[in-house]
Scaffold this motif. Structure first.
Motif, PDB file in Angstrom:
ATOM      1  N   LEU A 142      -8.682   1.551  -1.998  1.00  0.00           N
ATOM      2  CA  LEU A 142      -7.228   1.643  -1.847  1.00  0.00           C
ATOM      3  C   LEU A 142      -6.752   3.078  -1.615  1.00  0.00           C
ATOM      4  O   LEU A 142      -5.822   3.316  -0.859  1.00  0.00           O
ATOM      5  CB  LEU A 142      -6.525   1.115  -3.105  1.00  0.00           C
ATOM      6  CG  LEU A 142      -6.352  -0.388  -3.221  1.00  0.00           C
ATOM      7  CD1 LEU A 142      -5.766  -0.732  -4.586  1.00  0.00           C
ATOM      8  CD2 LEU A 142      -5.489  -0.925  -2.114  1.00  0.00           C
ATOM      9  N   LYS A 191      -1.195  -3.000  -7.183  1.00  0.00           N
ATOM     10  CA  LYS A 191      -1.390  -3.155  -5.738  1.00  0.00           C
ATOM     11  C   LYS A 191      -2.565  -4.093  -5.458  1.00  0.00           C
ATOM     12  O   LYS A 191      -2.472  -4.980  -4.605  1.00  0.00           O
ATOM     13  CB  LYS A 191      -1.660  -1.790  -5.081  1.00  0.00           C
ATOM     14  CG  LYS A 191      -0.447  -0.911  -4.981  1.00  0.00           C
ATOM     15  CD  LYS A 191      -0.812   0.435  -4.325  1.00  0.00           C
ATOM     16  CE  LYS A 191       0.406   1.344  -4.241  1.00  0.00           C
ATOM     17  NZ  LYS A 191       0.091   2.639  -3.621  1.00  0.00           N
ATOM     18  N   SER A 192      -3.653  -3.897  -6.186  1.00  0.00           N
ATOM     19  CA  SER A 192      -4.836  -4.739  -5.986  1.00  0.00           C
ATOM     20  C   SER A 192      -4.513  -6.209  -6.230  1.00  0.00           C
ATOM     21  O   SER A 192      -4.872  -7.077  -5.437  1.00  0.00           O
ATOM     22  CB  SER A 192      -5.959  -4.302  -6.929  1.00  0.00           C
ATOM     23  OG  SER A 192      -6.364  -3.005  -6.645  1.00  0.00           O
ATOM     24  N   LEU A 233       0.821  -1.215   0.000  1.00  0.00           N
ATOM     25  CA  LEU A 233       0.000   0.000   0.000  1.00  0.00           C
ATOM     26  C   LEU A 233       0.856   1.266   0.000  1.00  0.00           C
ATOM     27  O   LEU A 233       0.490   2.278  -0.605  1.00  0.00           O
ATOM     28  CB  LEU A 233      -0.932   0.018   1.212  1.00  0.00           C
ATOM     29  CG  LEU A 233      -2.104  -0.954   1.158  1.00  0.00           C
ATOM     30  CD1 LEU A 233      -2.810  -1.016   2.506  1.00  0.00           C
ATOM     31  CD2 LEU A 233      -3.087  -0.562   0.062  1.00  0.00           C
ATOM     32  N   LEU A 249     -11.199  -3.252  -2.543  1.00  0.00           N
ATOM     33  CA  LEU A 249     -10.128  -2.786  -3.429  1.00  0.00           C
ATOM     34  C   LEU A 249     -10.431  -1.396  -3.978  1.00  0.00           C
ATOM     35  O   LEU A 249      -9.517  -0.634  -4.272  1.00  0.00           O
ATOM     36  CB  LEU A 249      -9.905  -3.777  -4.564  1.00  0.00           C
ATOM     37  CG  LEU A 249      -9.259  -5.097  -4.126  1.00  0.00           C
ATOM     38  CD1 LEU A 249      -9.157  -6.049  -5.299  1.00  0.00           C
ATOM     39  CD2 LEU A 249      -7.898  -4.867  -3.489  1.00  0.00           C
ATOM     40  N   LYS A 300      -2.357   1.370  -8.877  1.00  0.00           N
ATOM     41  CA  LYS A 300      -3.472   0.817  -8.098  1.00  0.00           C
ATOM     42  C   LYS A 300      -3.813  -0.604  -8.532  1.00  0.00           C
ATOM     43  O   LYS A 300      -4.069  -1.468  -7.688  1.00  0.00           O
ATOM     44  CB  LYS A 300      -4.693   1.730  -8.239  1.00  0.00           C
ATOM     45  CG  LYS A 300      -5.858   1.299  -7.391  1.00  0.00           C
ATOM     46  CD  LYS A 300      -7.008   2.283  -7.493  1.00  0.00           C
ATOM     47  CE  LYS A 300      -8.189   1.797  -6.667  1.00  0.00           C
ATOM     48  NZ  LYS A 300      -9.312   2.728  -6.705  1.00  0.00           N
TER      49      LYS A 300
END
Length: 190
Positions: free
Chosen positions: A102, A49-50, A39, A99, A46
Motif C-alpha cells: 500500500l 484502507k486494506s 488509497l 496489501l 493502512k
C-alpha cells in the motif's frame, strides 16, 4: 521489479460485484475510482484502507479458480479438504502480498483502454496505470461463471500473468518437496 507488480496488482484490484457482460467496464471504472479514493485518503490508516479495499475486491475475484489454475495438474490429485485448505492459504497469501505494498502508491491514475473478447465466455479489460515517469499495462481477465455473473480469474501486469507466475513457483517448489510442504510454506507466509 516485483514491488512494481504488486503495486500494479494492488491498484488494479479494485473490484466490483457480480456483473453482466455489458456492465463489466463501467463497474471497473467505478470501483477503480473508489479504490484510488481510498488509497488517496489521508484520514484512513493502512489497516482501514486494506479492509476497505478487500471488501471491494472480494466479490469479483474467483479465488478458488485462481488457486486451481495456479496449482496446475497437482490440483486434480488432491482431496476436497486439501483443495479447500490450499485455496484458503493461497487467497490469504495473495491478499497479503499486495496489501503489504500500500505504501508504494503515489497518486497514479488508471486509464481504461477498452475491452477484448477472445472467446464468448472471456472478456479482457485493458487499462494502463499512469505514473509520473512510467506507464504500466494492466489487463483484467474475466470469465463467465454463470449467466450474468463474471469473475476475474487472472490479471496480466506488464504482460506477465499473476497465475502463470504462481504456477511456475509452485511447480518448482513441488519438484523437490511434497504438497504438505507447500501448505506449510504458504501457511508461514499468510
Amino acid at each position: 521489479m516485483l514491488k512494481k507488480y504488486f503495486l500494479l496488482f494492488l491498484v488494479s484490484t479494485t473490484l466490483i460485484f457480480a456483473v453482466t457482460k455489458e456492465e463489466i467496464e463501467p463497474h471497473m471504472v467505478k470501483k477503480v475510482n473508489e479504490v484510488l479514493s481510498i488509497l488517496k485518503s489521508k484520514e484512513l490508516n493502512k489497516e482501514t484502507k486494506s479492509q476497505q479495499i478487500i471488501s471491494k475486491m472480494d466479490p469479483i475475484f474467483d479465488y478458488t479458480l485462481m488457486a486451481r489454475l495456479s496449482l496446475g495438474k497437482e490440483w486434480n490429485t488432491l482431496s476436497n479438504d486439501k483443495k479447500e485448505e490450499f485455496t484458503s492459504l493461497f487467497t490469504k497469501v495473495l491478499k497479503k502480498s499486495y496489501l503489504n505494498k500500500l505504501d508504494l502508491y503515489t497518486n497514479q491514475e488508471i486509464k481504461f483502454l477498452g475491452t477484448q473478447e477472445p472467446k464468448s465466455n472471456r472478456i479482457i479489460v485493458n487499462t494502463v496505470l499512469v505514473g509520473e515517469k512510467e506507464n504500466f499495462d494492466i489487463n483484467y481477465k474475466f470469465y463467465q461463471k454463470a449467466k450474468d455473473e463474471w469473475k476475474i480469474y487472472d490479471i496480466n501486469l506488464l504482460g506477465v500473468s499473476i497465475i502463470q507466475t504462481y504456477r511456475q513457483q509452485f511447480a518448482g517448489f513441488l519438484k523437490d518437496k511434497s504438497f504438505d510442504d507447500l501448505l506449510k510454506n504458504l501457511n508461514s507466509k499468510k
